[in-house]
Design a protein around this motif. Sequence first.
Motif, PDB file in Angstrom:
ATOM      1  N   LEU A 242      19.235  22.511  13.284  1.00 17.48           N
ATOM      2  CA  LEU A 242      20.598  23.046  13.358  1.00 17.48           C
ATOM      3  C   LEU A 242      21.564  22.351  12.405  1.00 17.48           C
ATOM      4  CD1 LEU A 242      20.937  23.446  17.219  1.00 17.48           C
ATOM      5  CD2 LEU A 242      20.580  25.249  15.529  1.00 17.48           C
ATOM      6  N   SER A 243      21.110  21.258  11.804  1.00 16.94           N
ATOM      7  CA  SER A 243      22.045  20.468  10.997  1.00 16.94           C
ATOM      8  C   SER A 243      22.565  21.307   9.838  1.00 16.94           C
ATOM      9  CB  SER A 243      21.354  19.210  10.467  1.00 16.94           C
ATOM     10  OG  SER A 243      20.458  19.559   9.459  1.00 16.94           O
ATOM     11  N   GLY A 244      23.779  21.100   9.516  1.00 21.50           N
ATOM     12  CA  GLY A 244      24.393  21.898   8.460  1.00 21.50           C
ATOM     13  C   GLY A 244      25.189  23.063   9.019  1.00 21.50           C
ATOM     14  N   GLN A 245      24.725  23.602  10.150  1.00 25.90           N
ATOM     15  CA  GLN A 245      25.468  24.727  10.739  1.00 25.90           C
ATOM     16  C   GLN A 245      26.258  24.299  11.963  1.00 25.90           C
ATOM     17  OE1 GLN A 245      22.587  27.986  11.407  1.00 25.90           O
ATOM     18  NE2 GLN A 245      21.359  26.804   9.961  1.00 25.90           N
ATOM     19  N   HIS A 246      25.623  23.458  12.780  1.00 25.84           N
ATOM     20  CA  HIS A 246      26.282  23.042  14.014  1.00 25.84           C
ATOM     21  C   HIS A 246      26.236  21.532  14.159  1.00 25.84           C
ATOM     22  CE1 HIS A 246      26.630  27.151  15.433  1.00 25.84           C
ATOM     23  NE2 HIS A 246      25.389  27.343  15.041  1.00 25.84           N
ATOM     24  N   ASP A 247      27.252  21.047  14.792  1.00 24.56           N
ATOM     25  CA  ASP A 247      27.289  19.612  15.056  1.00 24.56           C
ATOM     26  C   ASP A 247      26.623  19.350  16.400  1.00 24.56           C
ATOM     27  OD1 ASP A 247      27.840  16.954  14.897  1.00 24.56           O
ATOM     28  OD2 ASP A 247      29.873  17.153  15.725  1.00 24.56           O
ATOM     29  N   ALA A 248      25.327  19.110  16.351  1.00 25.64           N
ATOM     30  CA  ALA A 248      24.588  18.918  17.590  1.00 25.64           C
ATOM     31  C   ALA A 248      24.340  17.428  17.816  1.00 25.64           C
ATOM     32  CB  ALA A 248      23.263  19.667  17.529  1.00 25.64           C
ATOM     33  N   ARG A 249      24.545  16.999  19.044  1.00 22.31           N
ATOM     34  CA  ARG A 249      24.293  15.598  19.397  1.00 22.31           C
ATOM     35  C   ARG A 249      23.187  15.553  20.437  1.00 22.31           C
ATOM     36  NH1 ARG A 249      28.895  13.709  22.258  1.00 22.31           N
ATOM     37  NH2 ARG A 249      29.726  15.817  22.081  1.00 22.31           N
ATOM     38  N   ILE A 250      22.477  14.451  20.475  1.00 18.39           N
ATOM     39  CA  ILE A 250      21.491  14.303  21.541  1.00 18.39           C
ATOM     40  C   ILE A 250      22.094  13.419  22.613  1.00 18.39           C
ATOM     41  CG2 ILE A 250      19.183  13.486  22.151  1.00 18.39           C
ATOM     42  CD1 ILE A 250      18.404  14.120  19.254  1.00 18.39           C
ATOM     43  N   LEU A 255      20.240  18.518  24.013  1.00 21.32           N
ATOM     44  CA  LEU A 255      21.018  18.800  22.817  1.00 21.32           C
ATOM     45  C   LEU A 255      22.404  19.271  23.261  1.00 21.32           C
ATOM     46  CD1 LEU A 255      20.005  18.692  19.929  1.00 21.32           C
ATOM     47  CD2 LEU A 255      19.673  21.161  20.029  1.00 21.32           C
ATOM     48  N   ARG A 256      23.442  18.627  22.723  1.00 19.25           N
ATOM     49  CA  ARG A 256      24.783  19.006  23.160  1.00 19.25           C
ATOM     50  C   ARG A 256      25.548  19.615  21.978  1.00 19.25           C
ATOM     51  NH1 ARG A 256      28.784  17.431  26.871  1.00 19.25           N
ATOM     52  NH2 ARG A 256      27.396  15.983  27.922  1.00 19.25           N
ATOM     53  N   LEU A 257      26.063  20.800  22.183  1.00 16.16           N
ATOM     54  CA  LEU A 257      26.849  21.456  21.135  1.00 16.16           C
ATOM     55  C   LEU A 257      28.213  21.807  21.716  1.00 16.16           C
ATOM     56  CD1 LEU A 257      23.707  23.229  20.730  1.00 16.16           C
ATOM     57  CD2 LEU A 257      24.897  23.053  18.557  1.00 16.16           C
ATOM     58  N   CYS A 258      29.254  21.478  20.971  1.00 11.93           N
ATOM     59  CA  CYS A 258      30.565  21.788  21.535  1.00 11.93           C
ATOM     60  C   CYS A 258      31.253  22.914  20.772  1.00 11.93           C
ATOM     61  CB  CYS A 258      31.450  20.542  21.625  1.00 11.93           C
ATOM     62  SG  CYS A 258      31.482  19.575  20.146  1.00 11.93           S
ATOM     63  N   GLY A 259      32.152  23.578  21.470  1.00 13.77           N
ATOM     64  CA  GLY A 259      32.949  24.650  20.874  1.00 13.77           C
ATOM     65  C   GLY A 259      32.134  25.862  20.494  1.00 13.77           C
ATOM     66  N   LEU A 260      31.045  26.137  21.218  1.00 15.65           N
ATOM     67  CA  LEU A 260      30.151  27.233  20.855  1.00 15.65           C
ATOM     68  C   LEU A 260      30.545  28.511  21.605  1.00 15.65           C
ATOM     69  CD1 LEU A 260      27.904  26.598  18.901  1.00 15.65           C
ATOM     70  CD2 LEU A 260      26.293  26.630  20.809  1.00 15.65           C
ATOM     71  N   SER A 261      30.737  29.593  20.870  1.00 16.95           N
ATOM     72  CA  SER A 261      31.072  30.865  21.507  1.00 16.95           C
ATOM     73  C   SER A 261      29.775  31.461  22.089  1.00 16.95           C
ATOM     74  CB  SER A 261      31.662  31.817  20.478  1.00 16.95           C
ATOM     75  OG  SER A 261      30.655  32.188  19.566  1.00 16.95           O
ATOM     76  N   PRO A 262      29.872  32.466  22.969  1.00 11.90           N
ATOM     77  CA  PRO A 262      28.657  33.086  23.533  1.00 11.90           C
ATOM     78  C   PRO A 262      27.742  33.618  22.441  1.00 11.90           C
ATOM     79  CG  PRO A 262      30.574  33.754  24.787  1.00 11.90           C
ATOM     80  CD  PRO A 262      31.088  32.963  23.626  1.00 11.90           C
ATOM     81  N   ASP A 263      28.292  34.289  21.437  1.00 12.92           N
ATOM     82  CA  ASP A 263      27.462  34.815  20.343  1.00 12.92           C
ATOM     83  C   ASP A 263      26.729  33.695  19.608  1.00 12.92           C
ATOM     84  OD1 ASP A 263      28.061  37.369  20.874  1.00 12.92           O
ATOM     85  OD2 ASP A 263      29.543  37.624  19.243  1.00 12.92           O
ATOM     86  N   ALA A 264      27.475  32.679  19.298  1.00 16.05           N
ATOM     87  CA  ALA A 264      26.883  31.559  18.574  1.00 16.05           C
ATOM     88  C   ALA A 264      25.780  30.917  19.404  1.00 16.05           C
ATOM     89  CB  ALA A 264      27.963  30.541  18.220  1.00 16.05           C
ATOM     90  N   THR A 265      25.968  30.887  20.731  1.00 16.56           N
ATOM     91  CA  THR A 265      24.959  30.305  21.609  1.00 16.56           C
ATOM     92  C   THR A 265      23.656  31.116  21.498  1.00 16.56           C
ATOM     93  OG1 THR A 265      26.752  29.733  23.098  1.00 16.56           O
ATOM     94  CG2 THR A 265      24.512  29.519  23.970  1.00 16.56           C
TER      95      THR A 265
END
Lengths: 302, 249
Positions: A242-250, A255-265
Amino acid sequence: MSSYIVTTDHLTKRYGERAVVEDLNLRVPEGCVYGFLGPNGSGKSTTMKMLLSLIRPSSGQVRVLGEPMTRATRRRLLGRIGSLIESPPGYGHLTGAENIGLVRRMLDLEQRQIDLAVRTVRMQDQMDKKVREYSLGMKQRLGIAMALARQPKLLILDEPTNGLDPAGIEEIRRLLRHLADGGVTVMVSSHLLGEIDKTATTLGILAGGRLLFQGTRAELFAAATPDVLIGTADPQRAQALLSGQHDARIDEGLLRLCGLSPDATAQVVSHLVRAGLGIYEVRRQEQSLEDVFMDLTGGGGL
Amino acid sequence: MSVALIRAEIAKMRRLRTGIIVLVMVVGVTALAVLSALSSPDFSDPGTRSWAALLAGMSLAVPLTSPLLLAVLASRQVDIEHHGNGWLLFQTSGATRGGLCRAKLAVLGAVVCAVTAAEAGLVLLAGIALAVPGPPPLALWWGYAGAVAVVNLVLLGLHILISARVENQLAGLGIGVLGTLLAVFATGLPPLLAHLTPWGYYALATAAGYRDGELVTFVPGYASIAALAVLGGVLFAVFTTRFDRREAS
Ligand SMILES: Nc1ncnc2c1ncn2[C@@H]1O[C@H](COP(=O)(O)OP(=O)(O)O)[C@@H](O)[C@H]1O
Ligand SMILES: [Mg+2]
């Protein structure tokens, strides 16, 4: 007229080039407890001083109790506004009674009003002590009594719980609820959400001099998108994918992703599945108000 | 200025030990003035005792004692506002910073006038008790006291402004010490130089002293004192009005 007891329009205060409060449009409903939240240095005290006309706005207007607050109307309006700004007032060499007597003289109040205010903050047994001998909590309560003695329609309290122990904080909370039940509009600031979130019915959140949010607690929850947590067999690989598109943390194996809309999810999940990763769970994390506040204000570091 | 503010200032004086400072001022000036007269050679013989010696003693005692005690008096009444968050408390009741300073000057000013009158009156009584021959020069006596009262009031106003502006009260007290030196040395300065600082006006008010080894009375520089009163009053009004406009910090 309006049901707002305090409104500001594009309220701004600059010191030199630096805007300390910027383009603030406050709406404080009558009869509410308005929690004015923001990290230290975010401009809460500066805003409250402008509401009281203790400092002049660089631009913008303040309306209080249905009237513009200016140097000309200040004196009259202040008679109906109780306030406690920054540290509580009190002359150390005088007793509590002598201190509040000064307020009585200045505002031409009756002893009955003083006694009522003192009983409201439960200080009636401490009034013959010198203020020098008071604890911080007692000073705060005396300060609130001095603000209350004029039986204000509006009470502006700047961090009244600052430096108090949990019992003292609870005492102030109870007092604020009691006052609001009695029809007083209370605007109370704090840099700690936990100190007022249960008491406030309306919240205004300030960071870096700007209003980030204003509304009820339910509206605040709705405004904030909870983080998406994804459980997968290989979180490291998922993060790399996901790197480059989303700021994902472990975070604790998830995997934690913040500010994700339903579509993006949906996109993220299908992307991971197509890459052959096993997905065990996808859920949104229930946020505490604290998390929302921290997200909004950038962890208080602003 | 509002009566309520003045009454508030009087109420704040409780337990500030203003009374002790006042007592020190009155006793200090009276005792120094009388002792200085008693130690002069003219006073050893009851027949040659003169009112001029007492006036000269006062002209020495007043500049020596007053500047620092006035600084202390002002500082005590103003410092409580810094410590008690009083400026803000009164601002939220509709009073201004400048208004508080003006009320302080009114209240302390009345005290200082009473102190000055008490000093002059007590030295006069001492003269009567010491059986100084001849009638006392009352016009000169009270003229001198009035001139001293004016200088005292101007210095009081100055110290109220300093104490309000500079939170660290050592600044005002330091200026009080410096003022004492200026006041004492001004006695030996040419009058032109004495006009340059407010402390120098104690020397211009002087009612008696030695000239060419001879004890004589002088006419105090009433015109200079009047000019100081006007200038001091105007400056105090200007600065307190600026305080009014100054924002809460
Ligand atoms: N008189 C002033 N001059 C310059 N900067 C000021 C002044 N008063 C406050 N500030 C600055 O404005 C910012 C906001 O201060 P303040 O309103 O006290 O914040 P808060 O009450 O939220 O902690 C701070 O960064 C502070 O340094
Ligand atoms: Mg603050």
